[in-house]
Design a protein around this motif. Structure first.
Motif, mmCIF file in Angstrom:
data_model
loop_
_atom_site.group_PDB
_atom_site.id
_atom_site.type_symbol
_atom_site.label_atom_id
_atom_site.label_comp_id
_atom_site.label_asym_id
_atom_site.label_seq_id
_atom_site.Cartn_x
_atom_site.Cartn_y
_atom_site.Cartn_z
ATOM 1 N N GLU A 97 70.284 -9.409 8.762
ATOM 2 C CA GLU A 97 69.630 -8.930 7.545
ATOM 3 C C GLU A 97 68.323 -8.209 7.879
ATOM 4 O O GLU A 97 68.012 -7.167 7.297
ATOM 5 C CB GLU A 97 69.373 -10.095 6.593
ATOM 6 N N GLN A 98 67.552 -8.746 8.815
ATOM 7 C CA GLN A 98 66.295 -8.103 9.198
ATOM 8 C C GLN A 98 66.547 -6.771 9.897
ATOM 9 O O GLN A 98 65.839 -5.795 9.650
ATOM 10 C CB GLN A 98 65.480 -9.042 10.087
ATOM 11 N N LEU A 99 67.551 -6.728 10.752
ATOM 12 C CA LEU A 99 67.889 -5.474 11.435
ATOM 13 C C LEU A 99 68.298 -4.404 10.434
ATOM 14 O O LEU A 99 67.868 -3.252 10.543
ATOM 15 C CB LEU A 99 69.006 -5.707 12.452
ATOM 16 N N THR A 100 69.085 -4.776 9.454
ATOM 17 C CA THR A 100 69.508 -3.816 8.434
ATOM 18 C C THR A 100 68.296 -3.247 7.699
ATOM 19 O O THR A 100 68.217 -2.049 7.454
ATOM 20 C CB THR A 100 70.475 -4.483 7.434
ATOM 21 N N GLY A 101 67.352 -4.110 7.363
ATOM 22 C CA GLY A 101 66.131 -3.641 6.705
ATOM 23 C C GLY A 101 65.351 -2.667 7.571
ATOM 24 O O GLY A 101 64.870 -1.634 7.089
ATOM 25 N N HIS A 102 65.249 -2.974 8.846
ATOM 26 C CA HIS A 102 64.536 -2.077 9.772
ATOM 27 C C HIS A 102 65.255 -0.738 9.906
ATOM 28 O O HIS A 102 64.603 0.307 10.008
ATOM 29 C CB HIS A 102 64.382 -2.726 11.151
ATOM 30 N N VAL A 103 66.570 -0.765 9.899
ATOM 31 C CA VAL A 103 67.347 0.487 10.003
ATOM 32 C C VAL A 103 67.067 1.373 8.793
ATOM 33 O O VAL A 103 66.854 2.581 8.940
ATOM 34 C CB VAL A 103 68.851 0.190 10.147
ATOM 35 N N PHE A 104 67.038 0.786 7.597
ATOM 36 C CA PHE A 104 66.769 1.598 6.410
ATOM 37 C C PHE A 104 65.338 2.135 6.405
ATOM 38 O O PHE A 104 65.107 3.278 5.987
ATOM 39 C CB PHE A 104 67.087 0.823 5.129
ATOM 40 N N LEU A 105 64.378 1.359 6.868
ATOM 41 C CA LEU A 105 63.001 1.869 6.964
ATOM 42 C C LEU A 105 62.883 2.980 8.002
ATOM 43 O O LEU A 105 62.199 3.983 7.782
ATOM 44 C CB LEU A 105 62.031 0.733 7.297
ATOM 45 N N PHE A 106 63.541 2.812 9.139
ATOM 46 C CA PHE A 106 63.546 3.854 10.166
ATOM 47 C C PHE A 106 64.189 5.132 9.623
ATOM 48 O O PHE A 106 63.679 6.236 9.829
ATOM 49 C CB PHE A 106 64.289 3.362 11.409
ATOM 50 N N ASN A 107 65.291 4.971 8.905
ATOM 51 C CA ASN A 107 65.952 6.135 8.308
ATOM 52 C C ASN A 107 65.063 6.816 7.279
ATOM 53 O O ASN A 107 65.076 8.050 7.160
ATOM 54 C CB ASN A 107 67.284 5.737 7.676
ATOM 55 N N ALA A 108 64.286 6.042 6.535
ATOM 56 C CA ALA A 108 63.365 6.637 5.563
ATOM 57 C C ALA A 108 62.318 7.494 6.277
ATOM 58 O O ALA A 108 61.950 8.576 5.800
ATOM 59 C CB ALA A 108 62.699 5.545 4.723
ATOM 60 N N ALA A 109 61.843 7.036 7.427
ATOM 61 C CA ALA A 109 60.900 7.841 8.217
ATOM 62 C C ALA A 109 61.574 9.123 8.700
ATOM 63 O O ALA A 109 60.960 10.202 8.675
ATOM 64 C CB ALA A 109 60.371 7.030 9.396
ATOM 65 N N LEU A 110 62.827 9.032 9.126
ATOM 66 C CA LEU A 110 63.568 10.238 9.508
ATOM 67 C C LEU A 110 63.712 11.190 8.332
ATOM 68 O O LEU A 110 63.625 12.420 8.490
ATOM 69 C CB LEU A 110 64.960 9.878 10.043
ATOM 70 N N ASP A 154 67.535 5.442 1.041
ATOM 71 C CA ASP A 154 67.095 4.480 2.055
ATOM 72 C C ASP A 154 66.025 3.534 1.524
ATOM 73 O O ASP A 154 66.049 2.339 1.824
ATOM 74 C CB ASP A 154 66.610 5.213 3.309
ATOM 75 N N LEU A 155 65.094 4.054 0.748
ATOM 76 C CA LEU A 155 64.058 3.183 0.189
ATOM 77 C C LEU A 155 64.617 2.209 -0.841
ATOM 78 O O LEU A 155 64.227 1.034 -0.872
ATOM 79 C CB LEU A 155 62.920 4.015 -0.415
ATOM 80 N N LEU A 160 66.373 -3.268 -2.166
ATOM 81 C CA LEU A 160 67.417 -4.161 -2.674
ATOM 82 C C LEU A 160 67.798 -5.240 -1.679
ATOM 83 O O LEU A 160 68.139 -6.354 -2.055
ATOM 84 C CB LEU A 160 68.676 -3.359 -3.042
ATOM 85 N N LEU A 161 67.785 -4.904 -0.402
ATOM 86 C CA LEU A 161 68.234 -5.830 0.629
ATOM 87 C C LEU A 161 67.153 -6.785 1.118
ATOM 88 O O LEU A 161 67.418 -7.646 1.943
ATOM 89 C CB LEU A 161 68.830 -5.057 1.814
ATOM 90 N N ARG A 162 65.941 -6.656 0.605
ATOM 91 C CA ARG A 162 64.846 -7.547 1.017
ATOM 92 C C ARG A 162 65.056 -8.931 0.487
ATOM 93 O O ARG A 162 65.310 -9.192 -0.597
ATOM 94 C CB ARG A 162 63.520 -7.001 0.551
#
Length: 162
Positions: A97-110, A154-155, A160-162
């Motif tokens: 779950e934490q990895l998924t959250g980090h992936v979406f935040l990283f994608n938002a930066a992209l 992504d945001l 939602l996944l938090r």
């Protein structure tokens, strides 16, 4: 009567299943966006003059649609909304779950990077020394549209996944 005999799922498992269900639905939205782009721009692409910005806009939208559809399909196939893999532990669920959250935040930066690239392309297309300004304008508008959608997507998924 039978339902009262069955043991309740542990809280961590219920939380993980909810997480995976939300993830699958979100990736379904991404897949629908990809299919919409592929349908609309795929239809319009052969109907536009190759020398216009609109042709390049539709071409770039088709490219984005292909990539987004592959990402959505692979992501959906990797979710486990019903039952996690054998041997799955609460610690593994939390890490996932934490990895998924980090992936979406990283994608938002992209996605912010995509918007900056779009701005650069659109600005460059307006300069007098621009080579192939129609292509730069079409690509810029497409990257702007796709980047804006993906940033919001992504945001929202991260929230939602938090």
């Amino acid at each position: 009567m039978l339902l009262s005999v069955l043991p309740a799922a542990p809280a961590w498992l219920a939380s993980y299943q909810h997480h995976e269900l939300l993830l699958g639905r979100g990736l379904g939205v991404l897949g629908a966006w990809a299919l919409l782009n592929l349908g609309l721009s795929g239809y319009q692409l052969p109907r536009t003059d190759r020398r216009t910005w609109l042709h390049h806009f539709h071409l770039m939208n088709c490219a984005w649609a292909f990539v987004n559809s592959v990402l959505a399909a692979v992501g959906i196939l990797r979710t486990h909304p019903g039952r996690p893999p054998l041997g799955f532990t609460p610690a593994a669920a939390l890490a996932d779950e934490q990895l998924t959250g980090h992936v979406f935040l990283f994608n938002a930066a992209l996605d912010v990077g995509y918007l900056l690239i779009a701005l650069w392309l659109l600005t460059r297309a307006q300069t007098p020394a621009a080579t192939r300004p129609a292509r730069q304008l079409g690509y810029g508008r497409s990257v702007q549209l796709q980047g804006a959608f993906l940033l919001v997507f992504d945001l929202v998924m991260w929230a939602l996944l938090r």
